[in-house]
Motif scaffolding. Structure first.
Motif, PDB file in Angstrom:
ATOM      1  N   MET A  71       0.866  -0.853  -0.219  1.00 36.11           N
ATOM      2  CA  MET A  71      -0.085   0.009  -0.498  1.00 36.11           C
ATOM      3  C   MET A  71       0.661   1.273   0.207  1.00 36.11           C
ATOM      4  O   MET A  71       0.786   2.593  -0.330  1.00 36.11           O
ATOM      5  CB  MET A  71      -0.722   0.260   1.170  1.00 36.11           C
ATOM      6  N   TRP A  72       1.983   1.138   0.799  1.00 34.73           N
ATOM      7  CA  TRP A  72       3.200   2.527   0.827  1.00 34.73           C
ATOM      8  C   TRP A  72       3.216   2.262  -0.257  1.00 34.73           C
ATOM      9  O   TRP A  72       3.372   4.145  -0.997  1.00 34.73           O
ATOM     10  CB  TRP A  72       4.028   2.166   1.778  1.00 34.73           C
ATOM     11  N   LEU A  73       4.460   1.380  -1.461  1.00 34.96           N
ATOM     12  CA  LEU A  73       4.286   1.982  -2.646  1.00 34.96           C
ATOM     13  C   LEU A  73       3.652   2.613  -2.703  1.00 34.96           C
ATOM     14  O   LEU A  73       3.832   3.168  -4.126  1.00 34.96           O
ATOM     15  CB  LEU A  73       5.236   0.687  -3.080  1.00 34.96           C
ATOM     16  N   ALA A  74       1.956   1.722  -3.407  1.00 40.43           N
ATOM     17  CA  ALA A  74       0.806   2.001  -4.294  1.00 40.43           C
ATOM     18  C   ALA A  74       0.788   3.722  -3.753  1.00 40.43           C
ATOM     19  O   ALA A  74       0.716   4.850  -5.224  1.00 40.43           O
ATOM     20  CB  ALA A  74       0.009   1.227  -4.131  1.00 40.43           C
ATOM     21  N   ALA A  75       0.582   3.779  -2.458  1.00 43.46           N
ATOM     22  CA  ALA A  75       0.336   5.579  -2.382  1.00 43.46           C
ATOM     23  C   ALA A  75       2.014   6.406  -2.613  1.00 43.46           C
ATOM     24  O   ALA A  75       1.672   7.720  -3.116  1.00 43.46           O
ATOM     25  CB  ALA A  75       0.571   5.722  -0.720  1.00 43.46           C
ATOM     26  N   LEU A  76       2.590   6.255  -3.163  1.00 45.60           N
ATOM     27  CA  LEU A  76       4.138   7.080  -3.039  1.00 45.60           C
ATOM     28  C   LEU A  76       3.903   7.102  -4.775  1.00 45.60           C
ATOM     29  O   LEU A  76       4.055   7.810  -4.974  1.00 45.60           O
ATOM     30  CB  LEU A  76       5.979   6.209  -3.379  1.00 45.60           C
ATOM     31  N   ARG A  77       3.127   6.072  -5.386  1.00 46.00           N
ATOM     32  CA  ARG A  77       3.081   6.371  -6.574  1.00 46.00           C
ATOM     33  C   ARG A  77       1.826   7.199  -7.290  1.00 46.00           C
ATOM     34  O   ARG A  77       1.196   8.089  -8.092  1.00 46.00           O
ATOM     35  CB  ARG A  77       2.979   4.948  -7.200  1.00 46.00           C
ATOM     36  N   GLY A  78       0.744   7.001  -6.022  1.00 49.98           N
ATOM     37  CA  GLY A  78      -0.576   8.327  -5.614  1.00 49.98           C
ATOM     38  C   GLY A  78       0.160   9.597  -5.838  1.00 49.98           C
ATOM     39  O   GLY A  78      -0.075  10.552  -6.440  1.00 49.98           O
ATOM     40  N   TYR A  79       1.165   9.889  -4.932  1.00 49.43           N
ATOM     41  CA  TYR A  79       1.536  10.850  -4.688  1.00 49.43           C
ATOM     42  C   TYR A  79       2.352  11.547  -5.644  1.00 49.43           C
ATOM     43  O   TYR A  79       2.210  13.112  -6.168  1.00 49.43           O
ATOM     44  CB  TYR A  79       2.367  10.982  -3.477  1.00 49.43           C
ATOM     45  N   SER A  80       3.029  10.862  -7.294  1.00 47.14           N
ATOM     46  CA  SER A  80       4.251  10.915  -7.560  1.00 47.14           C
ATOM     47  C   SER A  80       2.626  11.368  -8.900  1.00 47.14           C
ATOM     48  O   SER A  80       3.091  12.696  -9.644  1.00 47.14           O
ATOM     49  CB  SER A  80       4.830   9.843  -8.602  1.00 47.14           C
ATOM     50  N   LYS A  81       1.521  10.916  -9.176  1.00 48.98           N
ATOM     51  CA  LYS A  81       0.308  11.134  -9.886  1.00 48.98           C
ATOM     52  C   LYS A  81       0.080  13.061  -9.574  1.00 48.98           C
ATOM     53  O   LYS A  81      -0.115  14.031 -10.358  1.00 48.98           O
ATOM     54  CB  LYS A  81      -0.787  10.457 -10.009  1.00 48.98           C
ATOM     55  N   ILE A  82       0.318  12.668  -7.852  1.00 50.63           N
ATOM     56  CA  ILE A  82      -1.002  14.089  -7.623  1.00 50.63           C
ATOM     57  C   ILE A  82      -0.155  15.146  -7.325  1.00 50.63           C
ATOM     58  O   ILE A  82      -0.636  16.748  -8.220  1.00 50.63           O
ATOM     59  CB  ILE A  82      -1.512  14.027  -6.029  1.00 50.63           C
ATOM     60  N   ALA A  83       1.244  14.794  -7.093  1.00 50.30           N
ATOM     61  CA  ALA A  83       2.137  16.528  -6.895  1.00 50.30           C
ATOM     62  C   ALA A  83       3.294  16.291  -8.508  1.00 50.30           C
ATOM     63  O   ALA A  83       3.570  17.220  -7.979  1.00 50.30           O
ATOM     64  CB  ALA A  83       3.241  16.040  -5.486  1.00 50.30           C
ATOM     65  N   GLY A  84       3.675  15.338  -9.048  1.00 50.68           N
ATOM     66  CA  GLY A  84       4.007  15.578 -10.053  1.00 50.68           C
ATOM     67  C   GLY A  84       5.211  15.240  -9.525  1.00 50.68           C
ATOM     68  O   GLY A  84       6.085  15.018 -11.044  1.00 50.68           O
ATOM     69  N   SER A  85       5.747  14.226  -8.631  1.00 44.61           N
ATOM     70  CA  SER A  85       7.184  13.536  -8.541  1.00 44.61           C
ATOM     71  C   SER A  85       7.166  12.982  -7.346  1.00 44.61           C
ATOM     72  O   SER A  85       5.895  12.899  -6.673  1.00 44.61           O
ATOM     73  CB  SER A  85       8.420  14.834  -8.906  1.00 44.61           C
ATOM     74  N   PHE A  86       7.835  11.933  -6.838  1.00 43.63           N
ATOM     75  CA  PHE A  86       7.651  10.797  -5.905  1.00 43.63           C
ATOM     76  C   PHE A  86       8.625  12.108  -5.181  1.00 43.63           C
ATOM     77  O   PHE A  86       9.371  13.466  -5.105  1.00 43.63           O
ATOM     78  CB  PHE A  86       8.945   9.787  -6.527  1.00 43.63           C
ATOM     79  N   PRO A  87       8.187  11.806  -3.247  1.00 44.32           N
ATOM     80  CA  PRO A  87       8.797  12.786  -2.634  1.00 44.32           C
ATOM     81  C   PRO A  87      10.537  12.298  -2.178  1.00 44.32           C
ATOM     82  O   PRO A  87      10.613  11.075  -3.003  1.00 44.32           O
ATOM     83  CB  PRO A  87       8.236  12.076  -1.405  1.00 44.32           C
ATOM     84  N   ARG A  89      13.910  11.481  -1.973  1.00 43.24           N
ATOM     85  CA  ARG A  89      14.522  10.279  -1.057  1.00 43.24           C
ATOM     86  C   ARG A  89      13.956   8.630  -0.861  1.00 43.24           C
ATOM     87  O   ARG A  89      14.707   8.204  -0.248  1.00 43.24           O
ATOM     88  CB  ARG A  89      15.249  11.071   0.010  1.00 43.24           C
ATOM     89  N   ALA A  90      12.711   8.354  -1.294  1.00 47.39           N
ATOM     90  CA  ALA A  90      11.177   8.351  -1.458  1.00 47.39           C
ATOM     91  C   ALA A  90      11.403   7.311  -2.510  1.00 47.39           C
ATOM     92  O   ALA A  90      12.217   7.486  -3.105  1.00 47.39           O
ATOM     93  CB  ALA A  90      10.140   8.663  -1.612  1.00 47.39           C
ATOM     94  N   PRO A  91      11.562   5.914  -2.196  1.00 52.49           N
ATOM     95  CA  PRO A  91      11.604   5.071  -3.163  1.00 52.49           C
ATOM     96  C   PRO A  91      10.649   5.794  -4.618  1.00 52.49           C
ATOM     97  O   PRO A  91       9.539   5.708  -4.118  1.00 52.49           O
ATOM     98  CB  PRO A  91      11.126   3.332  -2.424  1.00 52.49           C
ATOM     99  N   GLN A  92      11.025   4.596  -5.827  1.00 48.60           N
ATOM    100  CA  GLN A  92      10.201   5.308  -6.860  1.00 48.60           C
ATOM    101  C   GLN A  92      10.135   3.984  -7.285  1.00 48.60           C
ATOM    102  O   GLN A  92      10.832   3.803  -8.363  1.00 48.60           O
ATOM    103  CB  GLN A  92      11.492   5.873  -7.912  1.00 48.60           C
ATOM    104  N   PRO A  93       8.584   3.195  -6.956  1.00 47.48           N
ATOM    105  CA  PRO A  93       8.504   2.060  -7.234  1.00 47.48           C
ATOM    106  C   PRO A  93       8.378   2.480  -8.909  1.00 47.48           C
ATOM    107  O   PRO A  93       7.584   3.203  -9.897  1.00 47.48           O
ATOM    108  CB  PRO A  93       7.252   1.710  -6.464  1.00 47.48           C
ATOM    109  N   LEU A  94       8.107   0.735  -9.453  1.00 53.36           N
ATOM    110  CA  LEU A  94       7.994   0.121 -10.959  1.00 53.36           C
ATOM    111  C   LEU A  94       6.435   0.949 -11.308  1.00 53.36           C
ATOM    112  O   LEU A  94       5.926   0.563 -10.097  1.00 53.36           O
ATOM    113  CB  LEU A  94       8.474  -0.447 -11.523  1.00 53.36           C
TER     114      LEU A  94
END
Length: 312
Positions: A71-87, A89-94
């Motif tokens: 869920m966290w890795l998926a949420a990071l992909r959601g974050y990238s979609k919403i904010a335009g980039s990953f947080p 130093r956070a992982p950047q899952p495929l």
């Protein structure tokens, strides 16, 4: 997802309710904002659902996985979609299928804002979890829509639903919000399994909960329980304080009062997303039968189909 305990039977209309809840999250947020563009409120839960879906896919292949991490890795992909980039130093899952589908979603102006704590809590190189929250002390309504996602998994012990809801909340919030998220997930699950008959159980689930998310959940559960005998369309209208459709001549149900302009302006899309998801858990797709089309409909349909393929 192998813990022991009492497991509920799969409701006959489970597929319809899963689809309705996913649609309801988008519809409730759209209704609250009165805007056609999709927003962070519904995008993040859809990504979290895909995170659980990935965990299910691993389990189907006989490989153990960490649902919270998925869920966290998926949420990071959601974050990238919403904010335009990953947080930073956070992982950047495929990317996965949902990322490809989102690339086709037409946004006329921008992705509309949701609870700011959702992005703030994810803006970290570490995964938020009990004892090490990234949203220390945070309690807000953003945990409610994702609680509906935690409730979607069928044929698992209630303890699994609690664990998923707690993990989903701690991705961005702290202990008080996590307790509310657990209750919110249990309320959705009870409605999926027992429909209108579940309403009598909700008050007990809310005992002792405090804070903004708990206050919002209590108001939603109370309002919907008060109108549980109405038809799906009438219950939807009653929740939003809108005039219900014309009743048959022999009906003694009064139309709900229209919402004031001030009430409409102050609506919380996170709360309304959860509320419509709860209506959908009770009534199925009839609760959202009059909803307008959403830019996320194709994604929701694909997510539903992938989910059901693994669970039926």
């Amino acid at each position: 997802m192998n813990e022991t305990g009492e497991t509920a039977l799969l409701p006959e209309n489970y597929s319809d309710k899963v689809f309705a809840i996913l649609l309801g999250l988008a519809d409730g947020a759209t209704h609250a904002r009165d805007e056609i563009d999709p927003g962070a409120t519904e995008i993040l839960p859809l990504y979290l659902a895909d995170g659980l879906l990935e965990a299910l896919e691993w389990a189907n292949d006989g490989v153990a996985s960490d649902e919270a991490a998925c869920m966290w890795l998926a949420a990071l992909r959601g974050y990238s979609k919403i904010a335009g980039s990953f947080p930073e130093r956070a992982p950047q899952p495929l990317g996965r299928w949902i990322d490809k589908e989102f690339a086709n979603v037409e946004i006329f102006e921008k992705i509309l804002d949701g609870d700011p704590q959702n992005l703030a809590g994810l803006d970290s190189p570490d995964m938020g979890q009990p004892g090490r929250p990234t949203g220390a002390g945070a309690d807000s309504t953003g945990v409610l829509p994702r609680a509906a996602i935690a409730a979607l998994l069928a044929r698992v012990p209630m303890g699994t639903t609690e664990t998923l809801a707690r993990s989903a909340a701690f991705l961005t919030h702290d202990d008080q919000a996590a307790k509310t998220a657990i209750a919110a997930a249990k309320i959705i699950r009870s409605a999926m399994e027992r429909s209108e008959a579940a309403a009598g159980e909700w008050a007990e689930l809310l005992v002792g909960l405090q804070g903004p998310s708990a206050d919002a959940l209590r108001e939603v559960a109370t309002r919907i329980a008060e109108n549980i005998s109405l038809s799906p369309e009438e219950a939807y209208a009653a929740y939003f304080g809108e005039h219900a459709a014309e009743q048959d001549g022999d009906s003694d149900i009064e139309a709900a009062p229209a919402a004031t302009a001030e009430e409409e302006a102050s609506r919380d899309p996170e709360v309304d997303a959860y509320a419509v998801a709860l209506l959908a858990a009770i009534y199925g797709t009839e609760a959202v039968g009059e909803r307008p089309a959403s830019a996320l409909d194709d994604i929701i349909s694909e997510l539903h189909d992938r989910w059901m393929a693994l669970l039926v």
